[in-house]
Design an enzyme around this catalytic site. Sequence first.
Site, PDB file in Angstrom:
ATOM      1  N   CYS A 259       0.895  -1.179   0.000  1.00  0.00           N
ATOM      2  CA  CYS A 259       0.000   0.000   0.000  1.00  0.00           C
ATOM      3  C   CYS A 259       0.926   1.221   0.000  1.00  0.00           C
ATOM      4  O   CYS A 259       1.015   1.932   0.989  1.00  0.00           O
ATOM      5  CB  CYS A 259      -0.900   0.006   1.223  1.00  0.00           C
ATOM      6  SG  CYS A 259      -1.847  -1.507   1.477  1.00  0.00           S
ATOM      7  N   ALA A 260       1.616   1.461  -1.082  1.00  0.00           N
ATOM      8  CA  ALA A 260       2.833   2.257  -1.054  1.00  0.00           C
ATOM      9  C   ALA A 260       2.626   3.767  -1.104  1.00  0.00           C
ATOM     10  O   ALA A 260       3.438   4.515  -0.556  1.00  0.00           O
ATOM     11  CB  ALA A 260       3.745   1.835  -2.199  1.00  0.00           C
ATOM     12  N   PRO A 262       1.795   7.555  -0.338  1.00  0.00           N
ATOM     13  CA  PRO A 262       2.470   8.430  -1.304  1.00  0.00           C
ATOM     14  C   PRO A 262       3.941   8.142  -1.510  1.00  0.00           C
ATOM     15  O   PRO A 262       4.592   8.848  -2.276  1.00  0.00           O
ATOM     16  CB  PRO A 262       2.276   9.812  -0.665  1.00  0.00           C
ATOM     17  CG  PRO A 262       2.255   9.544   0.804  1.00  0.00           C
ATOM     18  CD  PRO A 262       1.562   8.218   0.964  1.00  0.00           C
ATOM     19  N   GLY A 263       4.535   7.146  -0.842  1.00  0.00           N
ATOM     20  CA  GLY A 263       5.874   6.703  -1.189  1.00  0.00           C
ATOM     21  C   GLY A 263       6.973   7.028  -0.197  1.00  0.00           C
ATOM     22  O   GLY A 263       8.129   6.697  -0.466  1.00  0.00           O
ATOM     23  N   GLY A 264       6.652   7.660   0.936  1.00  0.00           N
ATOM     24  CA  GLY A 264       7.687   7.994   1.916  1.00  0.00           C
ATOM     25  C   GLY A 264       8.399   6.751   2.442  1.00  0.00           C
ATOM     26  O   GLY A 264       9.633   6.679   2.464  1.00  0.00           O
ATOM     27  N   LYS A 265       7.617   5.762   2.876  1.00  0.00           N
ATOM     28  CA  LYS A 265       8.231   4.536   3.398  1.00  0.00           C
ATOM     29  C   LYS A 265       8.915   3.767   2.274  1.00  0.00           C
ATOM     30  O   LYS A 265       9.943   3.115   2.486  1.00  0.00           O
ATOM     31  CB  LYS A 265       7.165   3.663   4.073  1.00  0.00           C
ATOM     32  CG  LYS A 265       6.486   4.305   5.282  1.00  0.00           C
ATOM     33  CD  LYS A 265       5.501   3.349   5.931  1.00  0.00           C
ATOM     34  CE  LYS A 265       4.724   4.025   7.058  1.00  0.00           C
ATOM     35  NZ  LYS A 265       3.749   5.026   6.556  1.00  0.00           N
ATOM     36  N   ASP A 328       0.989  -1.352   4.907  1.00  0.00           N
ATOM     37  CA  ASP A 328       0.698  -0.111   5.640  1.00  0.00           C
ATOM     38  C   ASP A 328      -0.775   0.194   5.359  1.00  0.00           C
ATOM     39  O   ASP A 328      -1.111   0.948   4.460  1.00  0.00           O
ATOM     40  CB  ASP A 328       1.621   1.000   5.153  1.00  0.00           C
ATOM     41  CG  ASP A 328       1.489   2.264   5.979  1.00  0.00           C
ATOM     42  OD1 ASP A 328       1.190   2.156   7.179  1.00  0.00           O
ATOM     43  OD2 ASP A 328       1.663   3.367   5.414  1.00  0.00           O
ATOM     44  N   CYS A 381      -1.740   3.864  11.189  1.00  0.00           N
ATOM     45  CA  CYS A 381      -1.620   5.093  11.986  1.00  0.00           C
ATOM     46  C   CYS A 381      -2.914   5.243  12.780  1.00  0.00           C
ATOM     47  O   CYS A 381      -3.540   6.293  12.781  1.00  0.00           O
ATOM     48  CB  CYS A 381      -1.328   6.311  11.121  1.00  0.00           C
ATOM     49  SG  CYS A 381      -2.437   6.560   9.726  1.00  0.00           S
TER      50      CYS A 381
END
Length: 451
Positions: A259-260, A262-265, A328, A381
């Site tokens: 569940c990538a 917006p890509g921060g992780k 995520d 979260c």
Amino acid sequence: MISPARLAAYRTLRAVGDPHVDLATTIELHRRRLADERDRALAAEIALGTLRWRAALDHVIAWAGHRLIGAFDPDVLDLLRLSAYQLLHLDRVPASAVVHDAVDLCRHEGKTSASGAVNAILRHISRDRGQFPMPTERDQLDYLAIAMSHPRWLAARWLDRLGFDTAVQWVRFNNQQAPLMLRANRIKTSRDDLARELAALGVTTAPARYAADGLAVTGGNPLTTPVASSGRFVVQDESSQLVAAYAGVCAGEMVLDACAAPGGKTSQMAADLGHGAGRLVAADVRPRRIRLLAQALRATGANAVHVVGADLLAAAPFGPIFDCVLVDAPCSGLATLRRDPDVKWRRVESDLASNASRQGRMLESAAAVVRAGGRLVYSTCSTEPEENEEVITAFLEARPDFHLESPRDSRAGVPPGVMACVDPSGCLRPTPHQHGLEPFFAARLRSRGRD
């Protein structure tokens, strides 16, 4: 003339009444229309502060207006809320100017018949500030729900589960202004080099307490410097940084970020993976989010990441090939109230059960692509057990071929800062009262199959 900042704040409050509108995007949209940086800052402060203290403001408005809060016209109520916030929490504009501006804005919005009441209520609030009948700590639930401005259903949960003293620390944490957090992008730089580069441009920072690549901005605005467009840092909450580090991605592994966007992780794990024989696949479901994900990865130089469209509510389009799968999961977002206070007024208690059902299905789908002996990392979260440990418990009951793993027992190295936020069961669980961080959650599940 109506203050541009107040008008922008009002437009933001009206817009976020739509459940499909995102607060951060809306604030940025209205900020961009303001020419003066001070107006942009004030508009954001008024909108966020009004949402943060909405329940307490409503209590005062109802008292000063001698009527139930539900009896107010919604447009007029938002105008009263932001004006009351400015009267009670800010001191840069004289009270008389706030009241005058509110009456003008009322007429500007076609609510002329309400202008007299707006004038009277705000003058009442301004005159009698400090004398409102606000609940005290002796009335514990009312204090959390009204004086500390949180939904009553959520305050009741935290009071029951955490006890009053800890619940108070959580709601006070949520009512603070969050620091701007950066993550140094190790694909392009180091934390120390980034700090020095920003300092030369007048931006001061301090190392994050737990996240190894994190920097808290203590002065200046890094987003207006040339570094912002270089991809050398990512704006990312410290707890979010801990989740990716907790996954423990190592060089040479096959990794799926399921569940990538917006890509921060994703870009953080790409830096952990390095340039060896491993591969990182980043998946998301909606085309707009996939485009944002691809754009973010290009900006950070994570060019080797393979971006795909995939819906974990259906069967994942892969075989059992991954050493590590990060889920995520979409959730209530109740751990993000300090940064996104609008969330607390959007969520209802019944959301938790429906979220948990989807999260369980996603976890089951992701498990099918973990190789024998691989690990499945689940994160949210959310503060609530229904979306966290109860999802894990239900999964493990249905899948005895997985077990909950503590990073203390694993072969993958997890940074000491992350370990400081791992609870006795092995789950990542930073908290406001112990760590001063957003209370994210993550669990590592290991396949029992042989390597």
